[in-house]
Design a protein around this motif. Sequence first.
Motif, PDB file in Angstrom:
ATOM      1  N   ILE A  89       0.820  -1.212   0.000  1.00 51.38           N
ATOM      2  CA  ILE A  89       0.000   0.000   0.000  1.00 51.38           C
ATOM      3  C   ILE A  89       0.854   1.263   0.000  1.00 51.38           C
ATOM      4  O   ILE A  89       0.534   2.256  -0.667  1.00 51.38           O
ATOM      5  CB  ILE A  89      -0.997  -0.003   1.189  1.00 51.38           C
ATOM      6  N   HIS A  90       1.985   1.228   0.723  1.00 52.48           N
ATOM      7  CA  HIS A  90       2.873   2.399   0.759  1.00 52.48           C
ATOM      8  C   HIS A  90       3.575   2.603  -0.582  1.00 52.48           C
ATOM      9  O   HIS A  90       3.725   3.737  -1.050  1.00 52.48           O
ATOM     10  CB  HIS A  90       3.907   2.232   1.867  1.00 52.48           C
ATOM     11  N   LEU A  91       3.990   1.507  -1.195  1.00 53.29           N
ATOM     12  CA  LEU A  91       4.660   1.606  -2.491  1.00 53.29           C
ATOM     13  C   LEU A  91       3.677   1.996  -3.588  1.00 53.29           C
ATOM     14  O   LEU A  91       4.043   2.710  -4.532  1.00 53.29           O
ATOM     15  CB  LEU A  91       5.338   0.280  -2.824  1.00 53.29           C
ATOM     16  N   GLU A  92       2.428   1.548  -3.466  1.00 49.74           N
ATOM     17  CA  GLU A  92       1.407   1.958  -4.439  1.00 49.74           C
ATOM     18  C   GLU A  92       1.142   3.463  -4.336  1.00 49.74           C
ATOM     19  O   GLU A  92       0.975   4.144  -5.357  1.00 49.74           O
ATOM     20  CB  GLU A  92       0.113   1.178  -4.210  1.00 49.74           C
ATOM     21  N   CYS A  93       1.105   3.980  -3.105  1.00 47.03           N
ATOM     22  CA  CYS A  93       0.910   5.422  -2.913  1.00 47.03           C
ATOM     23  C   CYS A  93       2.084   6.205  -3.506  1.00 47.03           C
ATOM     24  O   CYS A  93       1.886   7.248  -4.147  1.00 47.03           O
ATOM     25  CB  CYS A  93       0.763   5.747  -1.426  1.00 47.03           C
ATOM     26  N   ALA A  94       3.288   5.699  -3.283  1.00 46.49           N
ATOM     27  CA  ALA A  94       4.477   6.349  -3.844  1.00 46.49           C
ATOM     28  C   ALA A  94       4.421   6.320  -5.369  1.00 46.49           C
ATOM     29  O   ALA A  94       4.696   7.326  -6.039  1.00 46.49           O
ATOM     30  CB  ALA A  94       5.739   5.658  -3.345  1.00 46.49           C
ATOM     31  N   LYS A  95       4.036   5.171  -5.931  1.00 49.55           N
ATOM     32  CA  LYS A  95       3.937   5.042  -7.393  1.00 49.55           C
ATOM     33  C   LYS A  95       2.916   6.020  -7.956  1.00 49.55           C
ATOM     34  O   LYS A  95       3.156   6.655  -9.000  1.00 49.55           O
ATOM     35  CB  LYS A  95       3.565   3.607  -7.754  1.00 49.55           C
ATOM     36  N   LYS A  96       1.788   6.151  -7.277  1.00 50.86           N
ATOM     37  CA  LYS A  96       0.740   7.069  -7.724  1.00 50.86           C
ATOM     38  C   LYS A  96       1.253   8.507  -7.732  1.00 50.86           C
ATOM     39  O   LYS A  96       0.976   9.278  -8.667  1.00 50.86           O
ATOM     40  CB  LYS A  96      -0.482   6.948  -6.807  1.00 50.86           C
ATOM     41  N   TYR A  97       2.041   8.860  -6.706  1.00 52.49           N
ATOM     42  CA  TYR A  97       2.592  10.216  -6.666  1.00 52.49           C
ATOM     43  C   TYR A  97       3.575  10.422  -7.819  1.00 52.49           C
ATOM     44  O   TYR A  97       3.516  11.447  -8.519  1.00 52.49           O
ATOM     45  CB  TYR A  97       3.302  10.479  -5.336  1.00 52.49           C
ATOM     46  N   PHE A  98       4.468   9.478  -8.035  1.00 49.05           N
ATOM     47  CA  PHE A  98       5.457   9.629  -9.109  1.00 49.05           C
ATOM     48  C   PHE A  98       4.783   9.659 -10.482  1.00 49.05           C
ATOM     49  O   PHE A  98       5.259  10.344 -11.389  1.00 49.05           O
ATOM     50  CB  PHE A  98       6.483   8.498  -9.044  1.00 49.05           C
ATOM     51  N   LEU A  99       3.662   8.943 -10.621  1.00 47.94           N
ATOM     52  CA  LEU A  99       2.893   9.009 -11.859  1.00 47.94           C
ATOM     53  C   LEU A  99       2.364  10.420 -12.078  1.00 47.94           C
ATOM     54  O   LEU A  99       2.417  10.954 -13.197  1.00 47.94           O
ATOM     55  CB  LEU A  99       1.735   8.008 -11.810  1.00 47.94           C
ATOM     56  N   SER A 100       1.865  11.051 -11.004  1.00 50.43           N
ATOM     57  CA  SER A 100       1.330  12.416 -11.111  1.00 50.43           C
ATOM     58  C   SER A 100       2.411  13.419 -11.489  1.00 50.43           C
ATOM     59  O   SER A 100       2.113  14.483 -12.046  1.00 50.43           O
ATOM     60  CB  SER A 100       0.675  12.827  -9.787  1.00 50.43           C
ATOM     61  N   GLN A 101       3.665  13.086 -11.194  1.00 49.28           N
ATOM     62  CA  GLN A 101       4.792  13.970 -11.513  1.00 49.28           C
ATOM     63  C   GLN A 101       5.498  13.563 -12.809  1.00 49.28           C
ATOM     64  O   GLN A 101       6.503  14.180 -13.180  1.00 49.28           O
ATOM     65  CB  GLN A 101       5.805  13.954 -10.366  1.00 49.28           C
ATOM     66  N   ASN A 102       4.965  12.539 -13.478  1.00 40.89           N
ATOM     67  CA  ASN A 102       5.588  12.001 -14.698  1.00 40.89           C
ATOM     68  C   ASN A 102       7.046  11.615 -14.452  1.00 40.89           C
ATOM     69  O   ASN A 102       7.904  11.786 -15.329  1.00 40.89           O
ATOM     70  CB  ASN A 102       5.494  13.018 -15.842  1.00 40.89           C
ATOM     71  N   ASP A 103       7.307  11.059 -13.276  1.00 40.76           N
ATOM     72  CA  ASP A 103       8.651  10.615 -12.897  1.00 40.76           C
ATOM     73  C   ASP A 103       8.782   9.132 -13.258  1.00 40.76           C
ATOM     74  O   ASP A 103       8.462   8.255 -12.453  1.00 40.76           O
ATOM     75  CB  ASP A 103       8.859  10.846 -11.398  1.00 40.76           C
ATOM     76  N   ILE A 104       9.263   8.884 -14.476  1.00 37.92           N
ATOM     77  CA  ILE A 104       9.297   7.521 -15.004  1.00 37.92           C
ATOM     78  C   ILE A 104      10.254   6.622 -14.223  1.00 37.92           C
ATOM     79  O   ILE A 104       9.939   5.463 -13.924  1.00 37.92           O
ATOM     80  CB  ILE A 104       9.705   7.533 -16.498  1.00 37.92           C
ATOM     81  N   ILE A 105      11.431   7.155 -13.894  1.00 40.38           N
ATOM     82  CA  ILE A 105      12.447   6.341 -13.219  1.00 40.38           C
ATOM     83  C   ILE A 105      11.940   5.837 -11.871  1.00 40.38           C
ATOM     84  O   ILE A 105      12.048   4.636 -11.557  1.00 40.38           O
ATOM     85  CB  ILE A 105      13.748   7.142 -13.022  1.00 40.38           C
ATOM     86  N   ASN A 106      11.377   6.726 -11.069  1.00 37.58           N
ATOM     87  CA  ASN A 106      10.885   6.304  -9.753  1.00 37.58           C
ATOM     88  C   ASN A 106       9.612   5.470  -9.847  1.00 37.58           C
ATOM     89  O   ASN A 106       9.368   4.611  -8.993  1.00 37.58           O
ATOM     90  CB  ASN A 106      10.677   7.522  -8.854  1.00 37.58           C
ATOM     91  N   GLN A 107       8.793   5.710 -10.874  1.00 37.60           N
ATOM     92  CA  GLN A 107       7.648   4.826 -11.104  1.00 37.60           C
ATOM     93  C   GLN A 107       8.131   3.397 -11.336  1.00 37.60           C
ATOM     94  O   GLN A 107       7.595   2.442 -10.759  1.00 37.60           O
ATOM     95  CB  GLN A 107       6.872   5.274 -12.348  1.00 37.60           C
ATOM     96  N   ALA A 108       9.136   3.275 -12.196  1.00 45.26           N
ATOM     97  CA  ALA A 108       9.672   1.944 -12.510  1.00 45.26           C
ATOM     98  C   ALA A 108      10.236   1.280 -11.262  1.00 45.26           C
ATOM     99  O   ALA A 108      10.037   0.077 -11.038  1.00 45.26           O
ATOM    100  CB  ALA A 108      10.754   2.065 -13.576  1.00 45.26           C
ATOM    101  N   ALA A 109      10.935   2.067 -10.426  1.00 44.74           N
ATOM    102  CA  ALA A 109      11.490   1.520  -9.186  1.00 44.74           C
ATOM    103  C   ALA A 109      10.368   1.020  -8.269  1.00 44.74           C
ATOM    104  O   ALA A 109      10.491  -0.033  -7.643  1.00 44.74           O
ATOM    105  CB  ALA A 109      12.337   2.572  -8.480  1.00 44.74           C
TER     106      ALA A 109
END
Length: 218
Positions: A89-109
């Motif tokens: 759940i914490h990593l999904e929240c982080a992924k959702k935030y990085f998606l909103s910022q178009n941060d591809i590298i951290n989304q992939a991580a």
Amino acid sequence: MHGYKQSYAFMKFCIFLTFLLVFFSCSLQESDFSTFERLSERVNKVPDSVLLVLEDMDTLQMSDNDKAVRWLLIAKAADKSAKPLPDIIHLECAKKYFLSQNDIINQAACYFYIGRVLYEGGKKEAALQKYIKANELLSSHSTKDYQISGLINIHIGDIHFEHDLYEDALTYGKKALLNFQQINDSLNIALTIRNIGRCHLFRQDLDSAVSFYQQSVS
């Protein structure tokens, strides 16, 4: 047993205190970097200490960016030091935030570490899909993160190996090796060479297997 627990707790405290002293002394000389950037620089060298610092942080006043970066760093530090990974759940929240910022590298991580959690929970096919998604994101981006690419490739290779798909495992092992060689990651280079040797062994390529095993310990 009680004495052992006290000694272990004291040892952890000493490690934590030592890291804080080094960390903040370096901070005075590196004022251009954020706290999380400095922790990110150290996570591969001292993951246990970085994990202690991250877990001890007060998150009440943190920005959404810092919260997302913190959970991703916790996952990296925990995985590196063979500690339990954070909840999905914490990593999904982080992924959702990085998606909103178009941060591809951290989304992939995030996809990769979500895959790691799924794999550790026995959901290997679901984990493979997360690894593949992480790989697709990184392949679409001009900036390369060779370490995370190497980790993704080696874990995809491991799953193929477990399914007796030795040729596929070998392909991903070679990709991982190239990734780690780009950043001179000696530990992961050795582990990957060993995995490649194992693939050759199960494919009955005995000369290649011996060669790679020898390289892994040289």
